[in-house]
Scaffold this active site. Structure first.
Site, PDB file in Angstrom:
ATOM      1  N   GLY A 150       4.584  -4.009   3.785  1.00 41.68           N
ATOM      2  CA  GLY A 150       4.917  -5.350   3.305  1.00 41.68           C
ATOM      3  C   GLY A 150       4.621  -6.438   4.318  1.00 41.68           C
ATOM      4  O   GLY A 150       3.994  -7.451   3.998  1.00 41.68           O
ATOM      5  N   GLY A 151       5.047  -6.222   5.563  1.00 46.98           N
ATOM      6  CA  GLY A 151       4.802  -7.212   6.621  1.00 46.98           C
ATOM      7  C   GLY A 151       3.315  -7.359   6.905  1.00 46.98           C
ATOM      8  O   GLY A 151       2.795  -8.474   7.083  1.00 46.98           O
ATOM      9  N   SER A 152       2.602  -6.250   6.918  1.00 44.66           N
ATOM     10  CA  SER A 152       1.149  -6.269   7.164  1.00 44.66           C
ATOM     11  C   SER A 152       0.419  -6.977   6.028  1.00 44.66           C
ATOM     12  O   SER A 152      -0.542  -7.716   6.244  1.00 44.66           O
ATOM     13  CB  SER A 152       0.610  -4.838   7.279  1.00 44.66           C
ATOM     14  OG  SER A 152       1.225  -4.178   8.358  1.00 44.66           O
ATOM     15  N   ALA A 153       0.876  -6.752   4.796  1.00 48.84           N
ATOM     16  CA  ALA A 153       0.262  -7.398   3.624  1.00 48.84           C
ATOM     17  C   ALA A 153       0.420  -8.914   3.723  1.00 48.84           C
ATOM     18  O   ALA A 153      -0.515  -9.673   3.464  1.00 48.84           O
ATOM     19  CB  ALA A 153       0.894  -6.870   2.341  1.00 48.84           C
TER      20      ALA A 153
ATOM     21  N   LEU B 226       5.505   0.693   3.048  1.00 50.17           N
ATOM     22  CA  LEU B 226       4.626   0.075   2.054  1.00 50.17           C
ATOM     23  C   LEU B 226       3.795  -1.073   2.641  1.00 50.17           C
ATOM     24  O   LEU B 226       3.098  -1.774   1.912  1.00 50.17           O
ATOM     25  CB  LEU B 226       5.457  -0.449   0.875  1.00 50.17           C
ATOM     26  CG  LEU B 226       6.284   0.613   0.131  1.00 50.17           C
ATOM     27  CD1 LEU B 226       7.198  -0.047  -0.892  1.00 50.17           C
ATOM     28  CD2 LEU B 226       5.383   1.633  -0.558  1.00 50.17           C
TER      29      LEU B 226
ATOM     30  N   ASP C  22      -1.816  -1.795  10.043  1.00 47.70           N
ATOM     31  CA  ASP C  22      -2.123  -1.786   8.606  1.00 47.70           C
ATOM     32  C   ASP C  22      -2.723  -3.094   8.103  1.00 47.70           C
ATOM     33  O   ASP C  22      -3.092  -3.209   6.935  1.00 47.70           O
ATOM     34  CB  ASP C  22      -0.860  -1.500   7.784  1.00 47.70           C
ATOM     35  CG  ASP C  22      -0.362  -0.070   7.955  1.00 47.70           C
ATOM     36  OD1 ASP C  22      -1.191   0.808   8.296  1.00 47.70           O
ATOM     37  OD2 ASP C  22       0.838   0.178   7.753  1.00 47.70           O
TER      38      ASP C  22
ATOM     39  N   LYS D 123       0.847  -1.196   0.000  1.00 50.79           N
ATOM     40  CA  LYS D 123       0.000   0.000   0.000  1.00 50.79           C
ATOM     41  C   LYS D 123       0.879   1.242   0.000  1.00 50.79           C
ATOM     42  O   LYS D 123       2.046   1.212   0.409  1.00 50.79           O
ATOM     43  CB  LYS D 123      -0.929   0.027   1.218  1.00 50.79           C
ATOM     44  CG  LYS D 123      -0.232   0.147   2.590  1.00 50.79           C
ATOM     45  CD  LYS D 123       0.042   1.556   3.074  1.00 50.79           C
ATOM     46  CE  LYS D 123       0.871   1.548   4.358  1.00 50.79           C
ATOM     47  NZ  LYS D 123       1.717   2.715   4.554  1.00 50.79           N
TER      48      LYS D 123
ATOM     49  N   GLN E  87      10.904  -1.780   5.770  1.00 47.68           N
ATOM     50  CA  GLN E  87      11.162  -0.425   6.314  1.00 47.68           C
ATOM     51  C   GLN E  87      11.022   0.624   5.208  1.00 47.68           C
ATOM     52  O   GLN E  87      11.840   1.524   5.061  1.00 47.68           O
ATOM     53  CB  GLN E  87      12.558  -0.358   6.942  1.00 47.68           C
ATOM     54  CG  GLN E  87      12.647  -1.173   8.223  1.00 47.68           C
ATOM     55  CD  GLN E  87      13.742  -0.682   9.162  1.00 47.68           C
ATOM     56  OE1 GLN E  87      14.672   0.014   8.754  1.00 47.68           O
ATOM     57  NE2 GLN E  87      13.622  -1.026  10.428  1.00 47.68           N
ATOM     58  N   ALA E  88       9.938   0.464   4.430  1.00 45.72           N
ATOM     59  CA  ALA E  88       9.751   1.335   3.265  1.00 45.72           C
ATOM     60  C   ALA E  88       8.450   2.131   3.335  1.00 45.72           C
ATOM     61  O   ALA E  88       8.192   2.974   2.500  1.00 45.72           O
ATOM     62  CB  ALA E  88       9.764   0.481   1.993  1.00 45.72           C
TER      63      ALA E  88
ATOM     64  N   PRO F  71       9.805  -4.081  -0.498  1.00 50.92           N
ATOM     65  CA  PRO F  71      10.940  -3.798   0.390  1.00 50.92           C
ATOM     66  C   PRO F  71      10.480  -3.556   1.825  1.00 50.92           C
ATOM     67  O   PRO F  71       9.338  -3.146   2.054  1.00 50.92           O
ATOM     68  CB  PRO F  71      11.551  -2.532  -0.211  1.00 50.92           C
ATOM     69  CG  PRO F  71      10.445  -1.890  -0.970  1.00 50.92           C
ATOM     70  CD  PRO F  71       9.578  -3.000  -1.472  1.00 50.92           C
TER      71      PRO F  71
END
Length: 283
Positions: A100-103, A98, A135, A13, A95-96, A93
């Protein structure tokens, strides 16, 4: 042979806008945000296997991964036992800014619910997502959303038009907690207008969307990773109509003038030695 894997995309996101309205009694920040799913994604696979929960994700493997936590919370909530194997192919990536971990965590919850014949209702799943992280609830639903509270209270907004994006990330990431601590020192909080966003999205006006781009965490994260400011300017210099840091950073997105332009910008950036460059779009 164990079961075969169930597979899904876990989409990243961006925050088209993010305002922080202050600190709550629980120590979290109250925020307002326009959250938007983008095409960039990880691939998450889940199957029943063995006795324990195992999460494989390269150097992000193991119990520290949010997908692992999501699986544990799911099994507990659904009163299930048995082993789960999670495999994540990373493209987003870290710590961006975006999610990523939540997705990945949201994708894991969806797949587990499928695997166990919809053991939990959509509402129960959303509640679990809220427990996993701020997120995760958004990543479960995706699209274009107005987020408040810690980011877990969501209301649908009109669907965003297709926006072609160039995404770049400095070598350094930003730790979300540090970004908020830095923000607290600077103490500049703002306010978003939901009505303005509804109108811009309703009209599918890239012009208006560009004017409404906003991120309260940007000045704080720029103090931690000063090159963010430079990255924004480079995107604008290469013809992007707007550029903004996503979430707590450190990635920056530029609004390109269509897909071809996005590819041209990306190829120019790579020529200049930028290592972390993606061409993507809103979905």
């Amino acid at each position: 042979m164990g079961e075969s894997f169930l597979t899904t995309f876990a989409n990243a996101k961006i925050n088209l806008a993010l305002a922080i309205n202050g600190v709550r009694e629980d120590g979290f920040h109250d925020l307002q945000s326009v959250m938007q799913s983008i095409e960039l994604h990880d691939i998450v696979k889940v199957r029943r296997y063995g006795e324990n929960v195992v999460c494989r994700c390269g150097r992000l493997s193991g119990s520290g991964n949010l997908a692992y936590k999501a699986a544990m919370v799911f099994l507990e909530q659904a009163k299930l036992s048995g082993g789960i194997e999670i495999e994540i192919e990373k493209h987003i990536p870290i710590q961006a800014g975006l999610a990523g971990g939540s997705a990945d965590a949201a994708a894991t919850l969806c797949l587990l619910n499928q695997l166990y014949d919809e053991a939990l209702s959509p509402d129960e799943l959303l509640k679990l997502a809220g427990i996993c992280g701020a997120d995760v609830a958004f990543c479960l639903q995706g699209g274009t959303m107005w987020a408040t509270g810690r980011g877990e209270r969501l209301e649908p907004l009109p669907k965003a038009p297709r926006i072609d994006l160039v995404l770049i990330k400095p070598d350094s990431g930003v730790n979300t907690g540090e970004a908020y601590r830095q923000f607290d020192l600077l103490g500049q909080s703002g306010q978003l207008s939901k009505a303005d966003w509804e109108q811009a999205l309703e009209e599918k006006s890239l012009e208006k969307i560009k004017e409404l781009l906003y991120n309260d965490l940007e000045p704080a994260s720029i103090q931690l990773v000063p090159i963010i400011q430079e990255y924004k300017q480079i995107l604008l210099d290469l013809g992007c109509s707007g550029a903004l840091m996503s979430g707590s950073g450190s990635s920056v997105f530029g609004i390109a003038q269509g897909e071809n332009h996005a590819r041209q910008v990306a190829s120019e950036l790579r020529k200049r030695g930028f290592k972390h460059v993606w061409v993507t779009n809103t979905i």
